[in-house]
Design a protein around this motif. Structure first.
Motif, PDB file in Angstrom:
ATOM      1  N   TRP A   8      32.742  67.388  43.949  1.00  0.00           N
ATOM      2  CA  TRP A   8      32.195  67.181  45.289  1.00  0.00           C
ATOM      3  C   TRP A   8      31.055  66.166  45.158  1.00  0.00           C
ATOM      4  O   TRP A   8      30.288  66.196  44.192  1.00  0.00           O
ATOM      5  N   TRP A  28      33.556  78.378  43.809  1.00  0.00           N
ATOM      6  CA  TRP A  28      32.367  77.614  44.196  1.00  0.00           C
ATOM      7  C   TRP A  28      32.558  76.890  45.530  1.00  0.00           C
ATOM      8  O   TRP A  28      31.872  75.908  45.794  1.00  0.00           O
ATOM      9  N   ARG A  29      33.462  77.352  46.376  1.00  0.00           N
ATOM     10  CA  ARG A  29      33.839  76.627  47.596  1.00  0.00           C
ATOM     11  C   ARG A  29      32.647  76.315  48.503  1.00  0.00           C
ATOM     12  O   ARG A  29      32.644  75.299  49.201  1.00  0.00           O
ATOM     13  N   ARG A  30      31.617  77.154  48.498  1.00  0.00           N
ATOM     14  CA  ARG A  30      30.423  76.893  49.300  1.00  0.00           C
ATOM     15  C   ARG A  30      29.323  76.234  48.474  1.00  0.00           C
ATOM     16  O   ARG A  30      28.571  75.406  48.992  1.00  0.00           O
ATOM     17  N   VAL A  31      29.245  76.592  47.211  1.00  0.00           N
ATOM     18  CA  VAL A  31      28.177  76.067  46.363  1.00  0.00           C
ATOM     19  C   VAL A  31      28.361  74.579  46.113  1.00  0.00           C
ATOM     20  O   VAL A  31      27.396  73.798  46.195  1.00  0.00           O
ATOM     21  N   ALA A  34      27.326  72.481  49.059  1.00  0.00           N
ATOM     22  CA  ALA A  34      25.887  72.631  49.310  1.00  0.00           C
ATOM     23  C   ALA A  34      25.072  71.793  48.335  1.00  0.00           C
ATOM     24  O   ALA A  34      24.072  71.163  48.724  1.00  0.00           O
ATOM     25  N   GLU A 141      33.293  87.357  52.214  1.00  0.00           N
ATOM     26  CA  GLU A 141      34.031  86.878  53.379  1.00  0.00           C
ATOM     27  C   GLU A 141      35.527  86.991  53.096  1.00  0.00           C
ATOM     28  O   GLU A 141      35.975  86.937  51.946  1.00  0.00           O
ATOM     29  N   ASP A 144      37.150  84.522  50.782  1.00  0.00           N
ATOM     30  CA  ASP A 144      36.931  84.708  49.350  1.00  0.00           C
ATOM     31  C   ASP A 144      37.863  85.767  48.769  1.00  0.00           C
ATOM     32  O   ASP A 144      38.297  85.643  47.614  1.00  0.00           O
ATOM     33  N   HIS A 217      27.002  84.345  44.177  1.00  0.00           N
ATOM     34  CA  HIS A 217      27.238  83.238  45.114  1.00  0.00           C
ATOM     35  C   HIS A 217      28.256  83.590  46.190  1.00  0.00           C
ATOM     36  O   HIS A 217      28.288  82.932  47.226  1.00  0.00           O
ATOM     37  N   ARG A 218      29.064  84.609  45.980  1.00  0.00           N
ATOM     38  CA  ARG A 218      29.986  85.076  47.020  1.00  0.00           C
ATOM     39  C   ARG A 218      29.403  86.253  47.793  1.00  0.00           C
ATOM     40  O   ARG A 218      29.673  86.415  48.981  1.00  0.00           O
ATOM     41  N   PHE A 221      25.455  84.289  49.548  1.00  0.00           N
ATOM     42  CA  PHE A 221      25.338  82.847  49.320  1.00  0.00           C
ATOM     43  C   PHE A 221      23.918  82.360  49.585  1.00  0.00           C
ATOM     44  O   PHE A 221      23.353  81.603  48.789  1.00  0.00           O
ATOM     45  N   ASP A 222      23.311  82.783  50.691  1.00  0.00           N
ATOM     46  CA  ASP A 222      21.953  82.338  51.015  1.00  0.00           C
ATOM     47  C   ASP A 222      20.963  82.802  49.948  1.00  0.00           C
ATOM     48  O   ASP A 222      20.063  82.045  49.540  1.00  0.00           O
TER      49      ASP A 222
END
Length: 232
Positions: A8, A28-31, A34, A141, A144, A217-218, A221-222
């Motif tokens: 990414w 790591w789809r969100r990490v 980000a 979520e 995930d 991280h899952r 996440f925040d």
């Protein structure tokens, strides 16, 4: 072994992401996005026996050697979760990132004396159902949970047996090779309170993400991102 990777972002500042057992780069789809939004080029691997990477022999040392063969040296930061944290700790001197983050690293895998069945129990996770994954990870979520089912389908469960000698063993690093953060779940299934205190004594910074499960991280996440303040 050269590992399959997912990238990414772009640029010269690099972040490395190394997943845990049973997962692959999709964890790591969100990490990934980000960190890319912060100006980093983010490279996530599929460890051998996971995702789109080939199968083979398995050991912690081989997982580490593959990272060195595949990833660039001198990254801004390298992040390893669980098995990825163990592999990173064995490769970090050769990879030489500026900073390392070990997210609930597998440095003290519970053995039979802690009520865990060892590699056989881990390999049995191959057949977990959607309902079982959801029950084990109530804060995840739905997407995930779906990704976990997909990654389990392509995961070689023999990777668990390659780690047989690690169950019940003390694999805490003697010292941080580079400035290093150990990020812990609450409670951590891998790092006990005495282990955490010992890591701090050895020079690691230790931070706990309150209420988070092992896959921080899952699970939160925040909280995961907030815990990286000053490290990313």
């Amino acid at each position: 072994m050269r590992l399959h990777t997912r990238t990414w972002g772009a640029g010269d500042r690099v972040a490395l992401l190394i997943h845990g057992i049973m997962a692959d780069h999709r964890t790591w789809r969100r990490v990934g996005p980000a960190l890319a939004a912060r100006g980093l080029r983010v490279i996530a691997v599929d460890l051998r026996g996971h995702g789109a990477t080939a199968r083979g022999d398995y050991s912690a040392r081989l997982f580490a050697d593959d990272l060195v063969e595949t990833l660039p040296t001198g990254a801004e930061v390298a992040v390893g979760h669980s098995l990825g944290g163990l592999a990173l700790s064995l490769a970090v001197e050769r990879l030489a990132p500026r900073r390392a983050v070990y997210s609930d690293p597998a440095w003290h895998l519970p053995g039979p004396e802690q009520g865990f069945g060892g590699p056989e129990a881990l390999a049995a996770a191959k057949t977990l159902s959607r309902e079982e994954i959801t029950a084990m990870n109530p804060r995840w979520e739905a997407v995930d949970v779906g990704i976990e089912l997909e990654t389990l389908a392509v995961w070689d469960e023999n990777t668990a047996f390659g780690l047989a000698s690690a169950f019940g063993a003390d694999l805490l690093p003697a010292r941080p090779v580079v400035p290093s953060l150990v990020q812990l779940a609450e409670p951590s299934p891998m790092i006990s309170a005495p282990d955490a205190a010992e890591l701090a004594r050895r020079g690691f910074e230790v931070r706990t993400v309150k209420g988070a499960g092992h896959t921080i991280h899952r699970d939160d996440f925040d909280g995961f991102i907030a815990s990286l303040d000053g490290w990313i």
